[in-house]
Design an enzyme around this catalytic site. Structure first.
Site, short mmCIF file in Angstrom:
data_model
loop_
_atom_site.label_atom_id
_atom_site.label_comp_id
_atom_site.label_asym_id
_atom_site.label_seq_id
_atom_site.Cartn_x
_atom_site.Cartn_y
_atom_site.Cartn_z
N LEU A 296 20.58 72.80 50.78
CA LEU A 296 20.06 73.56 51.18
C LEU A 296 20.54 74.43 52.17
CD1 LEU A 296 18.63 70.35 51.73
CD2 LEU A 296 17.33 71.67 49.78
N CYS A 380 19.39 80.74 42.82
CA CYS A 380 18.52 81.18 43.37
C CYS A 380 17.82 82.48 43.10
CB CYS A 380 19.57 81.88 45.16
SG CYS A 380 19.12 83.06 46.45
N HIS A 449 16.92 72.35 37.80
CA HIS A 449 16.08 72.86 38.59
C HIS A 449 14.72 72.55 37.84
CE1 HIS A 449 13.52 74.32 42.82
NE2 HIS A 449 13.04 73.55 42.19
N ALA A 504 16.26 67.20 46.69
CA ALA A 504 16.31 68.53 47.81
C ALA A 504 15.30 68.77 49.20
CB ALA A 504 16.24 70.22 47.29
N ARG A 505 13.73 69.23 48.99
CA ARG A 505 13.27 68.66 49.83
C ARG A 505 12.61 67.42 50.35
NH1 ARG A 505 7.65 71.50 47.66
NH2 ARG A 505 9.09 71.00 46.26
#
Length: 634
Positions: A296, A380, A449, A504-505
């Site tokens: 992250l 990214c 992802h 992640a989040r």
């Protein structure tokens, strides 16, 4: 009364339909009442003006996350103005940036702390008189220094913001001999950049032998493709085969003739002296059924990863590092590779767009750091990275991508993993085409992802597509990533056939998610327990970044970045429907106590208040704007 309750309940259901989380009616409130309650209680508890009274207009005027706008009915929409088609971005490019060094008006020279002669003499800008420095230094934050209490000594001496805990009246720093002895020789943090290596990187005197071998082979292959003469090509192929056979025979000799070491050695021979790892004998990492904390940017720093390790995460990874900056010896970039001793399965993620720089960077990491795997960032989405061909851009440059993967595999002794998205365009998935090729390139693990670059976080992750890709990737493990905020989400994700899940989040919103998943429960964590987590982060930050003014403000900044995510958490006991979904916006609600209400605020000023509870008042010139503007609910 019953009618009013029914109306409120109906409102709660209506809110849930509008994209807000369904909270029990008795906790719901309005924006004005919410902020009025927080401000009045804070002023009552302080008994004086809060830090916001000294805040700059930029601080106090920061907007909160706006409620989701509803679509108009067709009839109403005819006369309505067309909405602005400009897409929301998660990147805030105009953020104010204040260096932590500017928070001190007068600074003490480093030579005083190190007890040596200042090399600048009379020309030095900093103070050399400790008494003069202490007279202008702000008041201490607290009575106990975490660094001193933990390790027996504090290297920041009089500059420490907790200096009274370990300083004598004549400004000498005390030590606890037993603790100092206990930690003597113990390396808590690995992968630091040494001054010698930094000097050699800047002078370009570091040798990259294996990288040069691979790049030479790559150059020869390119020449073959351009060469039209088949006889010449055949001769070159034959020469390459001879050289390859020579290398293989050398390796064979190393394995079969242990009594003839390749170099002269002093003392008894060990396996490391005579045995060289073949590509098929790379260090193996068991990725199956692990919980993986995503790399992250900004928030995935070492103190935060230590928090996640406490809550049971299995795999941790450093923040994305630019390969060119690593090769140039940038201290700030090398800081992203640091590994704490508690991280038992740790990797680093690098970003780049050319085979030569990525291969050399991989060899540099292989030779000078201690990592369990290296990850290539091919997901990214930010323009800065994408427009030069890195990140998601690699997914559309298959030939370069292949050369990068094969080159890094050639020089690494640890597994190479890749993180990708579904594709670049929103409705054009290309991951399923790349994955079979990546298996042939020698990738050890793939993370997918479930969104495209264009989507960012505006729609839910496509787990059906992740399932399809997981089957294509087999037997190479594939980890799925996207929208996991509860153990129920994790169970559904594991049903798709992925080898593991990356979070992640979800970890930023609630780092205890790893405990929830492993224990299969919803944790109704209290506000005091959450504050204890922030307290641990504060201590880890002071240990990592320092307990002086610069370290304190750096810790505060990273805490505020984290709070911009943590404020989205809704306590389990307040929800009408469990679990909370990651794409549901929290409405205004009153918590079960003041602290729980304060932690629910989307206002930067309230995050600063939380930081002041742990790190003392902010400096007069302090300014903060969160890096991540939420667009996940759009």
């Amino acid at each position: 009364m019953e009618a009013a309750m029914a109306e409120t309940t109906e409102r709660g259901r209506d809110v849930a339909v509008k994209g807000e989380a369904a909270i029990k009616p008795e906790f719901l409130t309005k924006k004005e009442k919410f902020h009025g309650f927080i401000d009045s209680e804070w002023q009552d508890s302080e008994g004086e003006k809060t830090s916001d009274d000294n805040a700059t207009p930029e601080e106090t005027s920061v907007e909160e996350i706006q409620p989701k706008k509803l679509k108009l009915d067709p009839e109403e929409g005819k006369n309505a103005e067309k909405p602005d088609k400009k897409r929301f971005r998660g990147q805030n490019k105009s953020r104010p940036h204040t260096k932590p060094t500017t928070y001190e008006e007068k600074r003490l020279c480093l030579s005083v702390l190190q007890d040596r002669q200042c090399t600048f003499g009379d020309k030095c800008y900093f103070l050399h008189d400790v008494a003069e420095y202490m007279a202008s230094k702000p008041a201490d934050i607290g009575e106990h220094c975490y660094v001193y209490d933990t390790f027996g000594k504090c290297g920041y001496g009089p500059t420490c913001r907790f200096s009274k805990a370990h300083n004598t009246p004549d400004f000498k720093t005390m030590q606890k001999a037993d603790l100092v002895k206990a930690y003597e020789g113990r390396v808590m943090v690995k992968n630091s950049l040494s001054k010698d290596l930094q000097f050699r990187l800047r002078k370009r005197s570091v040798a990259f032998k294996k990288s040069e071998e691979y790049l030479k082979m790559l150059s020869n292959k390119d020449k073959k493709k351009q060469h039209g003469n088949s006889d010449a090509c055949a001769a070159e192929v034959s020469a390459d085969l001879k050289e390859e056979n020579k290398l293989i025979s050398t390796e064979t000799q190393l394995h079969t003739c242990p009594d003839k070491p390749p170099v002269k050695t002093v003392g008894p021979l060990t396996d490391a002296d005579i045995i060289k790892l073949r590509p098929g004998e790379k260090k193996q990492v068991e990725f199956q059924d692990k919980l993986y904390l995503a790399p992250l940017t900004t928030c995935g720093n070492l103190p935060f990863r230590r928090i996640c390790k406490r809550f049971g995460v299995d795999i941790t990874c450093g923040e994305m590092a630019m390969c060119t900056n690593l090769l140039q010896g940038h201290q700030s970039e090398w800081a992203l590779l640091k590994r704490h001793e508690s991280e038992d399965l740790f990797g680093v993620q690098v970003e780049g767009c050319f085979p030569d720089t990525m291969t050399r960077c991989a060899e540099l990491i292989n030779n000078y750091t201690d990592v369990d795997f290296v990850d290539i960032n091919s997901g990214c989405p930010i323009d800065l990275v994408y427009k030069k061909g890195g990140g998601c851009g690699l997914m559309t440059r298959t030939r370069k991508f292949e050369q990068i993967v094969k080159g890094m595999n050639y020089v690494l002794d640890v597994p190479l993993t890749v993180k990708i998205r579904t594709g670049v365009q929103e409705k054009t998935n290309i991951a399923h085409k790349l994955i079979p090729e990546m298996k042939d390139w020698g990738v050890s693990m793939i993370t997918l992802h479930g969104r495209s670059r264009e989507q960012r976080y505006t729609k839910l992750a496509d787990w059906d597509y992740i399932d399809t890709c997981a089957k294509l990737a087999s037997p190479v493990p594939l980890f799925g990533n996207g929208d996991i905020l509860s153990y129920e989400d994790a169970i559904k994700a594991r049903e798709t056939g992925v080898s593991g899940i990356m979070i992640a989040r979800g970890a930023l919103i609630k780092p205890w998610i790893f405990t929830e998943i492993k224990e299969s429960r919803h944790w109704d964590i209290s506000s005091s327990e959450r504050l204890d987590i922030l307290k641990d982060f504060t201590n880890f930050g002071l240990e990592h970044w320092g307990s002086d003014a610069q370290g304190v403000e750096k810790t505060r900044t990273f805490m505020l970045e984290w709070l911009s995510f943590m404020c989205r958490y809704i306590p389990v006991g307040l929800l009408e429907r469990v679990p909370q979904r990651i794409n549901e916006r929290p409405p205004y609600y009153m918590g079960r106590n003041y602290l729980e209400t304060l932690m629910a605020s989307q206002n930067v000023g309230d995050w600063i208040r939380i930081s002041e509870m742990l790190l003392g008042p902010v400096p007069k010139n302090f300014n903060f704007l969160p890096k991540h503007k939420a667009n996940a609910y759009k």
